[in-house]
Design a protein around this motif. Structure first.
Motif, PDB file in Angstrom:
ATOM      1  N   SER A 120     101.599  60.775  -0.775  1.00 41.39           N
ATOM      2  CA  SER A 120     101.542  59.316  -0.627  1.00 41.39           C
ATOM      3  C   SER A 120     102.925  58.691  -0.484  1.00 41.39           C
ATOM      4  CB  SER A 120     100.822  58.704  -1.842  1.00 41.39           C
ATOM      5  OG  SER A 120     101.585  58.875  -3.024  1.00 41.39           O
ATOM      6  N   THR A 124     104.477  57.846   6.867  1.00 42.33           N
ATOM      7  CA  THR A 124     103.500  58.342   7.849  1.00 42.33           C
ATOM      8  C   THR A 124     104.164  58.696   9.171  1.00 42.33           C
ATOM      9  OG1 THR A 124     101.855  56.908   6.818  1.00 42.33           O
ATOM     10  CG2 THR A 124     101.323  57.820   8.984  1.00 42.33           C
ATOM     11  N   THR A 127     105.438  62.311   9.955  1.00 44.11           N
ATOM     12  CA  THR A 127     104.493  63.422  10.136  1.00 44.11           C
ATOM     13  C   THR A 127     103.736  63.333  11.454  1.00 44.11           C
ATOM     14  OG1 THR A 127     102.717  62.217   9.001  1.00 44.11           O
ATOM     15  CG2 THR A 127     104.158  63.574   7.643  1.00 44.11           C
ATOM     16  N   GLN A 128     104.083  62.377  12.292  1.00 50.50           N
ATOM     17  CA  GLN A 128     103.278  62.149  13.486  1.00 50.50           C
ATOM     18  C   GLN A 128     103.384  63.257  14.535  1.00 50.50           C
ATOM     19  OE1 GLN A 128     100.814  59.945  13.880  1.00 50.50           O
ATOM     20  NE2 GLN A 128     101.305  59.696  11.712  1.00 50.50           N
ATOM     21  N   THR A 131     101.039  65.854  13.282  1.00 51.49           N
ATOM     22  CA  THR A 131      99.670  65.340  13.392  1.00 51.49           C
ATOM     23  C   THR A 131      99.218  65.313  14.845  1.00 51.49           C
ATOM     24  OG1 THR A 131     100.057  63.956  11.450  1.00 51.49           O
ATOM     25  CG2 THR A 131      98.164  63.408  12.828  1.00 51.49           C
ATOM     26  N   HIS A 151      90.911  59.339   9.795  1.00 48.36           N
ATOM     27  CA  HIS A 151      90.555  58.422   8.707  1.00 48.36           C
ATOM     28  C   HIS A 151      89.626  59.059   7.679  1.00 48.36           C
ATOM     29  CE1 HIS A 151      91.888  55.006  11.384  1.00 48.36           C
ATOM     30  NE2 HIS A 151      92.425  54.700  10.236  1.00 48.36           N
ATOM     31  N   SER A 155      92.672  59.136   0.256  1.00 49.63           N
ATOM     32  CA  SER A 155      93.997  58.733  -0.210  1.00 49.63           C
ATOM     33  C   SER A 155      94.073  58.856  -1.725  1.00 49.63           C
ATOM     34  CB  SER A 155      94.298  57.299   0.210  1.00 49.63           C
ATOM     35  OG  SER A 155      93.479  56.399  -0.505  1.00 49.63           O
ATOM     36  N   ASP A 214      93.841  48.760  11.674  1.00 53.32           N
ATOM     37  CA  ASP A 214      94.745  49.804  12.151  1.00 53.32           C
ATOM     38  C   ASP A 214      94.947  49.723  13.664  1.00 53.32           C
ATOM     39  OD1 ASP A 214      96.344  52.103  12.183  1.00 53.32           O
ATOM     40  OD2 ASP A 214      94.605  53.336  12.699  1.00 53.32           O
ATOM     41  N   ILE A 217      97.018  54.271  15.018  1.00 52.05           N
ATOM     42  CA  ILE A 217      96.261  55.472  15.402  1.00 52.05           C
ATOM     43  C   ILE A 217      95.522  55.288  16.722  1.00 52.05           C
ATOM     44  CG2 ILE A 217      94.285  56.921  14.736  1.00 52.05           C
ATOM     45  CD1 ILE A 217      95.268  56.795  11.871  1.00 52.05           C
TER      46      ILE A 217
END
Length: 280
Positions: A120, A124, A127-128, A131, A151, A155, A214, A217
């Protein structure tokens, strides 16, 4: 100092209320600018101040243009599909993970909990690359499943909400069910999952708002026009050279109103779910 209602005012109380009203004004300022400009024509917007009232609040041309040009009906359908599938999967995974971590002792249990907390804190954006590689290799890029899968994960906030409720469910219920011959999955399905309903209601609301808002994404993993969601549909009114602000204002209002209404109706469940789980 005594007010009209007999309540005493102190300097600290006056300062406190002044700060609160300033905060309210700061929050309401952006939406009020949107309302003022969403009803202006292109010519009126270019010739008047953004703070000036529109000539008429009955000019709905911008909303009609937004609906047709951005295909908002399709965007709402795509968004709703992602929310329904992702939230169902997220709740199932979240309750199962909480059940395992809350009810069983095993090696590396603390490590798993620590990993959730450590992840956490990782930005973010860092790490894209990894990902994106995983999504591309799974052939999910430019499909609606890219957003759904990304999604699905639970979390740390969701996990702690579920664990708070789970710790208040007596273990004797599990033991009685096991003595009756119930399997672990049946205990989860018939005892744990139903008793976690208040926490699940809180998670569903939080996750729905998170997915609805969002933009990152869908923009990165679903570039096809037919896969646009409500957040990325705003791109139709902005380019490198210019932005059609009157249409953008109308589009933001149309996108913002549903989620604000949902939050106003269900906000008590969000607070109740978090607080009840913490104090029981």
């Amino acid at each position: 100092m005594v007010g009209l209602t007999g309540a005493k005012f102190s300097p600290f109380s006056v300062v406190k209320h002044a700060i609160l009203w300033i905060a309210v004004a700061m929050i309401l300022f952006p939406p009020s600018i949107l309302v003022l400009n969403a009803f202006k024509s292109k010519t009126e917007f270019s010739q008047t101040s953004v703070f000036k009232l529109p000539a008429s609040f009955l000019n709905f041309d911008n909303f009609g243009t937004v609906m047709t040009r951005a295909h908002l009906d399709r965007a709402y359908l795509n968004t709703l599909t992602i929310i329904v599938v992702a939230v169902i999967g997220n709740v199932l995974l979240g309750t199962m993970v909480a059940y395992i971590l809350g009810r069983f002792d095993f090696k590396l249990k603390k490590t798993v909990m620590g990993a959730y907390i450590a992840v956490s804190f990782v930005p973010t954006i860092t790490t894209q690359v990894a990902t994106f590689t995983v999504v591309h290799n799974l052939h999910l890029y430019n499909t609606i499943w890219a957003s759904i899968v990304l999604h699905l994960g639970t979390s740390v906030l969701q996990l702690f909400i579920y664990l708070q409720f789970l710790h208040n469910i007596p273990r004797e219920l599990d033991e009685a069910a096991m003595m009756e011959g119930a399997s672990l999955f049946r205990i989860y399905r018939t005892i744990i999952f139903p008793l976690l309903t208040p926490a699940t209601a809180t998670i569903v609301i939080i996750k729905t708002i998170d997915i609805y808002n969002d933009m990152f994404i869908p923009y990165l993993y679903m570039p096809a026009q037919k896969l646009a969601v409500v957040s990325t549909s705003l791109m139709n009114f902005s380019s490198e050279r210019s932005t059609e602000w009157e249409l953008m204002s109308a589009a933001i209002l149309m996108i913002m109103v549903p989620i604000v209404v949902i939050y106003l109706f269900f906000q008590r469940y969000v607070f109740a779910g978090i607080v009840n789980g913490a104090v029981k």
